[in-house]
Enzyme design. Structure first.
Site, mmCIF file in Angstrom:
data_model
loop_
_atom_site.group_PDB
_atom_site.id
_atom_site.type_symbol
_atom_site.label_atom_id
_atom_site.label_comp_id
_atom_site.label_asym_id
_atom_site.label_seq_id
_atom_site.Cartn_x
_atom_site.Cartn_y
_atom_site.Cartn_z
ATOM 1 N N GLU A 100 44.108 4.403 -4.421
ATOM 2 C CA GLU A 100 42.871 3.872 -4.595
ATOM 3 C C GLU A 100 42.952 2.459 -3.968
ATOM 4 O OE1 GLU A 100 41.445 5.536 -8.874
ATOM 5 O OE2 GLU A 100 41.952 3.304 -8.704
ATOM 6 N N CYS A 113 42.484 -5.263 -3.561
ATOM 7 C CA CYS A 113 43.374 -4.885 -4.365
ATOM 8 C C CYS A 113 44.033 -3.709 -3.796
ATOM 9 C CB CYS A 113 42.618 -4.709 -5.877
ATOM 10 S SG CYS A 113 43.935 -4.075 -7.151
ATOM 11 N N CYS A 120 52.256 6.195 -11.539
ATOM 12 C CA CYS A 120 52.780 5.129 -12.245
ATOM 13 C C CYS A 120 53.694 5.783 -13.444
ATOM 14 C CB CYS A 120 52.247 4.037 -12.735
ATOM 15 S SG CYS A 120 52.988 2.560 -13.302
ATOM 16 N N CYS A 124 51.846 2.436 -19.524
ATOM 17 C CA CYS A 124 51.231 1.689 -20.593
ATOM 18 C C CYS A 124 50.019 2.498 -21.301
ATOM 19 C CB CYS A 124 50.507 0.698 -19.783
ATOM 20 S SG CYS A 124 51.771 -0.685 -18.999
ATOM 21 N N CYS A 127 46.149 2.693 -19.712
ATOM 22 C CA CYS A 127 45.881 2.640 -18.283
ATOM 23 C C CYS A 127 45.643 3.869 -17.680
ATOM 24 C CB CYS A 127 47.201 1.842 -17.697
ATOM 25 S SG CYS A 127 46.832 1.771 -15.960
ATOM 26 N N CYS A 345 41.802 0.032 -11.807
ATOM 27 C CA CYS A 345 42.711 0.744 -11.248
ATOM 28 C C CYS A 345 43.074 2.037 -11.968
ATOM 29 C CB CYS A 345 43.930 0.203 -11.009
ATOM 30 S SG CYS A 345 45.110 -0.213 -12.496
#
Length: 358
Positions: A100, A113, A120, A124, A127, A345
């Site tokens: 993205e 951004c 990832c 977290c 997220c 995100c």
């Protein structure tokens, strides 16, 4: 496929090279040194999308470039425009993974951004980016291509990218070398020429690379995703805290401030009844009041269907802010943008993954 590797059949991307890399390449291939500057100009000033458009290069050189390099292929899977002007892209890469990129409209210009990884591994718990784990790192060229693509869109209205935030999918400090190469091109006066103070890098707290970044001697801004005022709560919300405990992170932040003389922005996502109580604000204030110029960016958490967190009520957000400021810690509340197009995100990619894509 190992997370750090690209598919073996790919050539290097033209955007993977800095101007210095192009100068070395030209010399090694018997080309005049000024050709490196011409290639760089075609890529970042004229922003062409093919070697055939580099009309002041001899055909033999264009053929050589075509044989040895590829342009980054960012196939546009989706393109959404919010009522507030935010534009979000979902791009498919050559290996069919999706990333993205977001253009955000501000009174002071256009902010981009960018994403640094496919997925990832930081984990977290609030997220969307971590859903599905880490697939691989992006090359510097794939990161650069996101900004070039955004600038090409803005070219139509004679606007330009005025600032960059490295806060998209992924942990930038776990793809450190590619991130720094990306920054080299972004700030280069013959590249996109973005002012260093108009670029912000955000990390969840990869401690060794905070020290490394402090020693880079740049004017680029640093943001730390903190999200809790103590070790116990932070470890629950951010598993990275078990690798790099809170006190180690704070020590690295102190080193950064002492070495650079620059302030750190501490990002704090507020989650209802989890980390948003007055006692959390008081504890956070005590932690951060020792940092000169510390700034806290309060972020109402985005709803993610796979997560259980709820948004902090508006009045409680203002209470949290007042407690910090009462203790002489500067705090602002992030303005929401693109909420009607899943612009936070990882949200759009998560929906894409639900459809069976990567």
């Amino acid at each position: 496929m190992p997370a750090s590797k690209m598919p073996k059949n790919l050539k290097p991307y033209v955007y993977d090279f800095t101007l210095e890399d192009w100068q070395v390449w030209a010399k090694e291939h018997g080309e005049s040194g000024f050709r490196a500057g011409q290639v760089f100009d075609w890529l970042y000033v004229k922003r062409v999308s093919s070697f055939d458009e580099m009309t002041n290069l001899p055909k033999s050189l264009r053929d050589k470039l075509r044989e040895q390099f590829d342009f980054v292929t960012l196939n546009e899977v989706a393109h959404y425009r919010s009522k507030d002007g935010t534009v979000k892209f979902l791009f498919e890469l050559t290996d069919k993974n999706a990333i993205e990129t977001v253009i955000m409209k501000h009174s002071y210009g256009n902010s981009i951004c960018v994403t640094t990884q496919v997925g990832c591994r930081v984990g977290c718990t609030f997220c969307a980016s971590t859903l599905g784990g880490l697939k691989r790192n992006l090359t510097s060229g794939e990161i650069i291509a996101q900004v070039v693509k955004a600038q090409q869109l803005l070219d139509a209205t004679e606007e330009r990218v005025s600032s960059i935030v490295i806060m998209g999918i992924g942990e930038p400090f776990e793809n450190y070398d590619a991130m720094m190469k990306f920054l080299n091109v972004m700030i280069h006066p013959k590249g996109l020429n973005i002012g260093q103070r108009h670029i912000t890098v955000s990390t969840s707290g990869i401690v060794p690379n905070i020290y490394r970044f402090a020693d880079e001697d740049t004017q680029i801004n640093l943001a730390i995703s903190i999200h809790a005022p103590n070790d116990e709560l932070r470890s629950k919300l951010m598993p990275v805290n078990r690798r790099f405990p809170f006190q180690d992170l704070l020590e690295a932040c102190r080193y950064y401030v002492a070495k650079t003389g620059r302030r750190i922005t501490f990002e704090y996502a507020l989650m209802g009844q989890v980390n948003d109580r007055p006692e959390h604000a008081e504890e956070l204030a005590q932690v951060l009041k020792t940092f000169p110029m510390a700034h806290v960016n309060l972020i109402p958490v985005n709803y993610v269907s796979e997560r259980d967190y709820v948004r902090t009520p508006r009045n409680d957000i203002f209470t949290f802010q007042r407690i910090l400021e009462k203790n002489k810690v500067n705090a602002t509340i992030r303005r929401e943008q693109g909420s009607d197009i899943a612009a936070a995100c990882g949200q759009l990619r998560a929906k894409h993954m639900e459809s069976g894509a990567r």
